[in-house]
Every structure is written in structure tokens, then in C-alpha cells.
Write a protein that holds these residues in place. Structure first.
Motif, PDB file in Angstrom:
ATOM      1  N   PHE A 171       0.861  -1.183   0.000  1.00  0.00           N
ATOM      2  CA  PHE A 171       0.000   0.000   0.000  1.00  0.00           C
ATOM      3  C   PHE A 171       0.897   1.233   0.000  1.00  0.00           C
ATOM      4  N   LEU A 172       0.625   2.127  -0.959  1.00  0.00           N
ATOM      5  CA  LEU A 172       1.530   3.226  -1.279  1.00  0.00           C
ATOM      6  C   LEU A 172       0.928   4.591  -0.971  1.00  0.00           C
ATOM      7  N   HIS A 173       1.781   5.612  -1.082  1.00  0.00           N
ATOM      8  CA  HIS A 173       1.392   7.024  -1.076  1.00  0.00           C
ATOM      9  C   HIS A 173       0.889   7.525   0.274  1.00  0.00           C
ATOM     10  N   GLY A 174       1.176   6.807   1.345  1.00  0.00           N
ATOM     11  CA  GLY A 174       0.942   7.325   2.681  1.00  0.00           C
ATOM     12  C   GLY A 174       2.252   7.874   3.234  1.00  0.00           C
ATOM     13  N   PRO A 175       2.323   8.183   4.516  1.00  0.00           N
ATOM     14  CA  PRO A 175       3.580   8.665   5.099  1.00  0.00           C
ATOM     15  C   PRO A 175       4.719   7.661   4.925  1.00  0.00           C
ATOM     16  N   HIS A 176       4.359   6.359   4.939  1.00  0.00           N
ATOM     17  CA  HIS A 176       5.343   5.300   4.771  1.00  0.00           C
ATOM     18  C   HIS A 176       4.701   4.154   3.988  1.00  0.00           C
ATOM     19  N   ARG A 177       5.524   3.420   3.287  1.00  0.00           N
ATOM     20  CA  ARG A 177       5.024   2.275   2.506  1.00  0.00           C
ATOM     21  C   ARG A 177       4.643   1.131   3.447  1.00  0.00           C
ATOM     22  N   VAL A 178       3.478   0.548   3.211  1.00  0.00           N
ATOM     23  CA  VAL A 178       3.014  -0.607   3.986  1.00  0.00           C
ATOM     24  C   VAL A 178       3.239  -1.848   3.130  1.00  0.00           C
ATOM     25  N   TRP A 179       4.098  -2.735   3.589  1.00  0.00           N
ATOM     26  CA  TRP A 179       4.420  -3.910   2.784  1.00  0.00           C
ATOM     27  C   TRP A 179       4.629  -5.121   3.694  1.00  0.00           C
ATOM     28  N   GLY A 180       5.019  -6.246   3.108  1.00  0.00           N
ATOM     29  CA  GLY A 180       5.280  -7.452   3.890  1.00  0.00           C
ATOM     30  C   GLY A 180       4.039  -7.989   4.566  1.00  0.00           C
ATOM     31  N   LEU A 181       4.247  -8.614   5.711  1.00  0.00           N
ATOM     32  CA  LEU A 181       3.124  -9.224   6.417  1.00  0.00           C
ATOM     33  C   LEU A 181       2.113  -8.190   6.890  1.00  0.00           C
ATOM     34  N   THR A 182       2.580  -6.960   7.166  1.00  0.00           N
ATOM     35  CA  THR A 182       1.646  -5.909   7.576  1.00  0.00           C
ATOM     36  C   THR A 182       0.671  -5.596   6.451  1.00  0.00           C
ATOM     37  N   ALA A 183       1.152  -5.624   5.195  1.00  0.00           N
ATOM     38  CA  ALA A 183       0.266  -5.391   4.057  1.00  0.00           C
ATOM     39  C   ALA A 183      -0.704  -6.560   3.880  1.00  0.00           C
ATOM     40  N   VAL A 184      -0.246  -7.781   4.118  1.00  0.00           N
ATOM     41  CA  VAL A 184      -1.134  -8.939   4.027  1.00  0.00           C
ATOM     42  C   VAL A 184      -2.252  -8.822   5.061  1.00  0.00           C
ATOM     43  N   ILE A 185      -1.899  -8.462   6.292  1.00  0.00           N
ATOM     44  CA  ILE A 185      -2.902  -8.292   7.349  1.00  0.00           C
ATOM     45  C   ILE A 185      -3.851  -7.149   7.000  1.00  0.00           C
ATOM     46  N   THR A 186      -3.305  -6.073   6.431  1.00  0.00           N
ATOM     47  CA  THR A 186      -4.154  -4.961   5.985  1.00  0.00           C
ATOM     48  C   THR A 186      -5.154  -5.449   4.943  1.00  0.00           C
ATOM     49  N   GLU A 187      -4.694  -6.279   4.021  1.00  0.00           N
ATOM     50  CA  GLU A 187      -5.585  -6.818   2.988  1.00  0.00           C
ATOM     51  C   GLU A 187      -6.694  -7.663   3.601  1.00  0.00           C
ATOM     52  N   PHE A 188      -6.343  -8.530   4.546  1.00  0.00           N
ATOM     53  CA  PHE A 188      -7.363  -9.327   5.236  1.00  0.00           C
ATOM     54  C   PHE A 188      -8.408  -8.415   5.882  1.00  0.00           C
ATOM     55  N   THR A 189      -7.929  -7.333   6.501  1.00  0.00           N
ATOM     56  CA  THR A 189      -8.822  -6.411   7.209  1.00  0.00           C
ATOM     57  C   THR A 189      -9.766  -5.707   6.246  1.00  0.00           C
ATOM     58  N   LEU A 190      -9.242  -5.261   5.111  1.00  0.00           N
ATOM     59  CA  LEU A 190     -10.080  -4.590   4.114  1.00  0.00           C
ATOM     60  C   LEU A 190     -11.115  -5.543   3.534  1.00  0.00           C
ATOM     61  N   GLN A 191     -10.727  -6.790   3.313  1.00  0.00           N
ATOM     62  CA  GLN A 191     -11.686  -7.771   2.796  1.00  0.00           C
ATOM     63  C   GLN A 191     -12.839  -7.977   3.772  1.00  0.00           C
ATOM     64  N   LEU A 192     -12.540  -7.899   5.071  1.00  0.00           N
ATOM     65  CA  LEU A 192     -13.577  -8.060   6.086  1.00  0.00           C
ATOM     66  C   LEU A 192     -14.443  -6.809   6.193  1.00  0.00           C
ATOM     67  N   LEU A 193     -13.801  -5.633   6.258  1.00  0.00           N
ATOM     68  CA  LEU A 193     -14.530  -4.397   6.504  1.00  0.00           C
ATOM     69  C   LEU A 193     -15.296  -3.899   5.289  1.00  0.00           C
ATOM     70  N   ALA A 194     -14.741  -4.113   4.110  1.00  0.00           N
ATOM     71  CA  ALA A 194     -15.330  -3.539   2.888  1.00  0.00           C
ATOM     72  C   ALA A 194     -15.313  -4.563   1.758  1.00  0.00           C
ATOM     73  N   PRO A 195     -16.023  -5.667   1.915  1.00  0.00           N
ATOM     74  CA  PRO A 195     -15.960  -6.732   0.911  1.00  0.00           C
ATOM     75  C   PRO A 195     -16.441  -6.308  -0.466  1.00  0.00           C
ATOM     76  N   GLY A 196     -17.333  -5.335  -0.533  1.00  0.00           N
ATOM     77  CA  GLY A 196     -17.813  -4.894  -1.834  1.00  0.00           C
ATOM     78  C   GLY A 196     -16.921  -3.869  -2.486  1.00  0.00           C
ATOM     79  N   ALA A 197     -16.013  -3.293  -1.702  1.00  0.00           N
ATOM     80  CA  ALA A 197     -15.172  -2.218  -2.219  1.00  0.00           C
ATOM     81  C   ALA A 197     -13.732  -2.647  -2.448  1.00  0.00           C
ATOM     82  N   TYR A 198     -13.284  -3.694  -1.748  1.00  0.00           N
ATOM     83  CA  TYR A 198     -11.894  -4.122  -1.900  1.00  0.00           C
ATOM     84  C   TYR A 198     -11.833  -5.489  -2.561  1.00  0.00           C
ATOM     85  N   GLN A 199     -11.150  -5.560  -3.669  1.00  0.00           N
ATOM     86  CA  GLN A 199     -10.914  -6.818  -4.363  1.00  0.00           C
ATOM     87  C   GLN A 199      -9.411  -7.015  -4.479  1.00  0.00           C
ATOM     88  N   PRO A 200      -8.871  -8.069  -3.868  1.00  0.00           N
ATOM     89  CA  PRO A 200      -7.430  -8.307  -3.968  1.00  0.00           C
ATOM     90  C   PRO A 200      -6.994  -8.367  -5.427  1.00  0.00           C
TER      91      PRO A 200
END
Length: 210
Positions: A171-200
């Protein structure tokens, strides 16, 4: 993004979806646990991240992460590990009843399991926190709307012994790049919170997703 993700109805939906995994995984032994803090910053739904201290030992110093760390023998379960580590790192006390549930574990390069614990921490000003300088250099929040925008999503290819091994989100363009396992966990979270808006945009590999 689903407009009700911070509403009581949205919380009930997430708790219901996580109930099975939480019952199954909460007391299972794990190497580490992290808290995924869902907060509201000036009325905007966001996730709270930390920048690990550059003074830490190991390969992850200076990386973006969620608050958390190794499970201690005195911890009752992974939820208590995540809550304890969050208090130690950020001085933020999160009541256990604010925990929504346990997300799918991820695994690091040593195949050690890291369990993400999702919690609602309410309205928050990241600048008001007093992080432990020995562990955390910075605390910042990324709005869910930012994370859900396609132009802020990418991926990283990883190689092992000179050959393509796996691909993870970034995940880009924030104060810092989110990558690695933190990005994977972020993806899991987005899939849960916004299933209609986030598609891996890609399939995560079996190694990090467990």
C-alpha cells in the motif's frame, strides 16, 4: 467502502464473521500477535500503524507494522499478547471487550505464526499517543478510503535463491510504505470491513497467509 464499517451494525457483522476463527485460534499457541487498531481520526475510519524503531535489532527495524510482539508465557492467549504489547508500545489501553475477533494467521520467513487481532479503539488522535521510543519511532493512521483506492495499491515480487517465490500486496502514497506481512494483514482487514469495495489484485501465497 461500506459506510457502516464503524457502526454498531458493522461491528456486529464483523464479530459474527470472525467468531468461528476466534474460537478456534484464540487459545492456539503462536509465536506472536499484533493488534489491528480500527479507529476514527477526525471522524474518518482509519487503521493505526507504527514505524518500528531504527534502534531495534533484526531485519524489521524501521518497517511499518501493527503494534504487537512475541507471545509471553504469562499471556493468557493471543488476544492478551496483542493488548499487552499495544499498551507497552503505545501506552494505549484497549479493553478486551473492544476486540472484534481474530483474523487469519500469517507466517514469517521462519514459518513462525503471527496472529492478527482486530479491535475497535474509537476516536483517536495519533499525535496524542506517547509511544515507547525504544520500540516505536512514529505512529500514524491511514484512512480506509485511502487504502481502498486502486492507485494506492500495488504488489511486490519476492525471490528466493534467485528465483521468483511469491508476491505480496503493498500500500503506497501514505507517510510510509506498507508492505510485507503488515500489508497482508491490511488486505485481510479490508476484505472483512469492505468486501464490496476491496478486491485483492493478486492471490497471496500460501506461506504468509497460513
Amino acid at each position: 467502502m461500506q459506510p457502516d464499517c464503524l457502526s454498531a451494525e458493522g461491528e456486529r457483522r464483523c464479530r459474527r464473521l470472525l467468531a468461528g476463527a476466534t474460537a478456534r485460534l484464540r487459545a492456539r499457541p503462536a509465536a506472536a500477535a499484533v493488534l489491528v487498531p480500527l479507529c476514527s481520526v477526525r471522524g474518518v475510519p482509519a487503521l493505526l500503524y507504527t514505524l518500528r524503531s531504527s534502534r531495534l535489532a533484526g531485519s524489521h527495524k524501521g518497517d511499518v507494522s501493527f503494534p504487537g510482539g512475541k507471545c509471553d508465557p504469562t499471556d493468557q492467549d493471543v488476544v492478551h499478547t496483542a493488548l499487552r504489547e499495544t499498551h507497552e508500545e503505545l501506552g494505549l489501553t484497549v479493553p478486551e471487550e473492544h476486540v472484534w475477533g481474530v483474523l487469519r494467521p500469517v507466517h514469517d520467513r521462519q514459518k513462525a505464526s503471527v496472529v492478527p487481532v482486530l479491535a475497535g479503539v474509537g476516536p483517536l488522535d495519533p499525535q496524542s499517543l506517547r509511544p515507547n521510543p525504544e520500540e516505536v519511532d512514529e505512529v500514524f493512521a491511514l484512512p480506509l478510503a485511502h487504502l481502498l483506492q486502486a492507485q494506492n495499491q500495488g504488489y511486490t515480487h519476492f525471490c528466493l535463491h534467485g528465483h521468483f517465490s511469491y508476491t505480496l500486496p503493498v500500500f503506497l502514497h501514505g507517510p510510509h510504505r506498507v508492505w510485507g506481512l503488515t500489508a497482508v494483514i491490511t488486505e485481510f482487514t479490508l476484505q472483512l470491513l469492505a468486501p464490496g469495495a476491496y478486491q485483492p489484485r493478486l492471490a497471496s501465497s500460501g506461506r504468509p497467509t497460513g
